[in-house]
Design an enzyme around this catalytic site. Structure first.
Site, PDB file in Angstrom:
ATOM      1  N   TYR A 186       0.857  -1.189   0.000  1.00 59.33           N
ATOM      2  CA  TYR A 186       0.000   0.000   0.000  1.00 59.33           C
ATOM      3  C   TYR A 186       0.890   1.235   0.000  1.00 59.33           C
ATOM      4  CZ  TYR A 186      -3.285   3.572   1.522  1.00 59.33           C
ATOM      5  OH  TYR A 186      -4.047   4.715   1.603  1.00 59.33           O
TER       6      TYR A 186
ATOM      7  N   GLU B 268      -3.436   7.618  -4.251  1.00 58.71           N
ATOM      8  CA  GLU B 268      -3.323   6.337  -3.554  1.00 58.71           C
ATOM      9  C   GLU B 268      -3.127   5.174  -4.524  1.00 58.71           C
ATOM     10  OE1 GLU B 268      -5.984   4.628  -0.004  1.00 58.71           O
ATOM     11  OE2 GLU B 268      -6.922   4.298  -1.938  1.00 58.71           O
TER      12      GLU B 268
END
Ligand code: GDP
Ligand code: MN
Length: 393
Positions: free
Chosen positions: A109, A199
């Protein structure tokens, strides 16, 4: 303003963040044609909607043949996608992204976000990617690392090293270098586009050691759109709630919420205060709606229509302080709206300010049954009582 995954990936490509080959399609035939131009199998078909968690909702499908490209695309385009974010109503899908499948070794992530408390951008990194990051942060906070950016110096190489070298086991040097390069570039995307969020979840390490953004989410600060013309042009009105879209067209500030008490108010501050008193009286607002300080009769009518367009609404509270907007204009607007759209729920009105006597008189003399409250507390009390009576009966 949110971008679609395919739009965000186009930007990543331009900034040198590696993404899988692929392109967007609006029909099954087009998806098949796209797949033919890509290396595969496998291919990946991905619903393009502004909602995370598409994977779990069936919006991301890995397929192995052209027939499957077709059936997967038809399935995704054919029904609303239901995810945690869209709720049970789901979201209609108009486009899919067709991509070359990637052999994943590890899902990470990586995101750059705004840390409002520190008033600085922050890079967030976790070796536990591909899943809901909020859950990871709650379950094992030690797996979510942060590096705050000093805007005097920008993103620094040592910060990238500090994040990348946290990986356990440590990948080969080439992979680490690629990972740090993605961090550099993500910072550049974030700053150049005035993002509030950029993101990548998952950022994958492939079986052959490459680092690649498999998903892409970019949120651009609306207040910067005036200088992000290229981004503004990517706006997709289909993604907006239809009632919010209608409000936007009419210059009405309207945000749909989950409760059942519709509220029409003039002025953002008063609108927030109204939501507070509804909450304090035990009710749940169905919306935030500010018709603006100088609303016309037409705008009142439109606002009323929009509130009633939400089927959850079981009662309406109109709270107007007549300054620029005179109370008699408001009263006539409400009557016009009631006539036009028909009122299917109780309406409680609190009026104060310019021409208030005339406004009240217009409402009282109408043959519609409005309840006129003396003050805000009474109005909130009346409206929540209407709701509980309706629930009981
Ligand atoms: P989201 O669920 O909306 O966040 O959609 P993502 O783009 O993150 O995809 C969800 C999951 O699908 C990823 O975490 C991957 O596990 C899987 N996935 C996506 N693309 C590929 C691919 O090219 N190959 C493989 N094997 N899995 C993929
Ligand atoms: Mn994702």
């Amino acid at each position: 303003m949110k971008l679609h995954e395919y739009q965000a990936k186009e930007i990543f490509r331009r900034f040198g963040v590696p993404v899988p080959d692929g392109s967007v399609a609006t029909s099954a035939d087009e998806a098949c044609m796209t797949a033919e131009t890509l290396n595969g199998p496998p291919w990946v078909i991905k619903a393009q909607v502004h909602a995370g968690g598409r994977g779990k909702g069936g919006g991301v499908r890995v397929v192995d043949s052209h027939d499957e490209v077709k059936t997967a695309t038809e399935a995704i385009l054919g029904q609303p996608l239901i995810t945690k974010q869209t709720g049970s109503e789901g979201r209609k899908v108009h486009k899919v992204l067709v991509e070359q499948g990637v052999k994943i070794d590890q899902e990470l992530y990586l995101a750059m976000a705004m840390d409002r408390d520190a008033a600085r951008p922050v890079m967030i990194f976790s070796q536990s990617g591909g899943v809901d990051i909020e859950e990871v942060a709650e379950r094992s906070p030690e797996l979510v690392l942060r590096e705050s950016v000093d805007l005097e110096t920008g993103w620094m190489p040592y910060q990238g090293r500090s994040l990348a070298y946290s990986l356990d086991p440590l990948p080969v040097p080439e992979t680490l270098k690629n990972l740090m390069s993605v961090m550099d570039r993500l910072y550049k995307v974030f700053m150049s586009l005035d993002c509030s969020l950029a993101e990548i979840n998952p950022l994958v390490i492939t079986k052959d050691g490459k680092v690649m953004a498999l998903d892409a989410k970019i949120d651009v600060d609306d207040n910067a759109l005036f200088r992000q013309k290229e981004i503004s042009a990517l706006y997709d009105p289909m993604e907006k709630d239809p009632l919010e879209r209608e409000a936007e067209r009419n210059n009405i500030n309207y945000i749909r919420l989950d409760g059942n008490i519709g509220a029409m108010v003039n002025g953002a501050g008063l609108a927030m205060a109204t939501m507070d008193v509804i909450k304090m009286a035990g009710g749940e607002p169905a919306n935030f709606l500010d018709v603006g300080g100088g609303a016309s009769e037409e705008m009142i009518t439109k606002g009323f229509e929009i509130i009633l367009g939400d089927e959850k609404v079981k009662a309406i509270l109109i709270n107007i302080f007549g300054g620029i907007l005179r109370c008699d204009v408001l009263a006539r607007g409400v009557l016009a709206a009631a006539e036009k759209v028909g009122v299917r729920v109780p309406v409680i009105i609190r009026l104060e300010g310019t021409n208030v006597e005339e406004g009240r008189k217009i409402l009282e003399e109408s043959n519609l049954e409005f309840m006129v409250a003396g003050d805000m507390a009474e109005a909130a009390d009346l409206v929540t009582r209407q709701i509980s009576q309706r629930i009981q009966s």
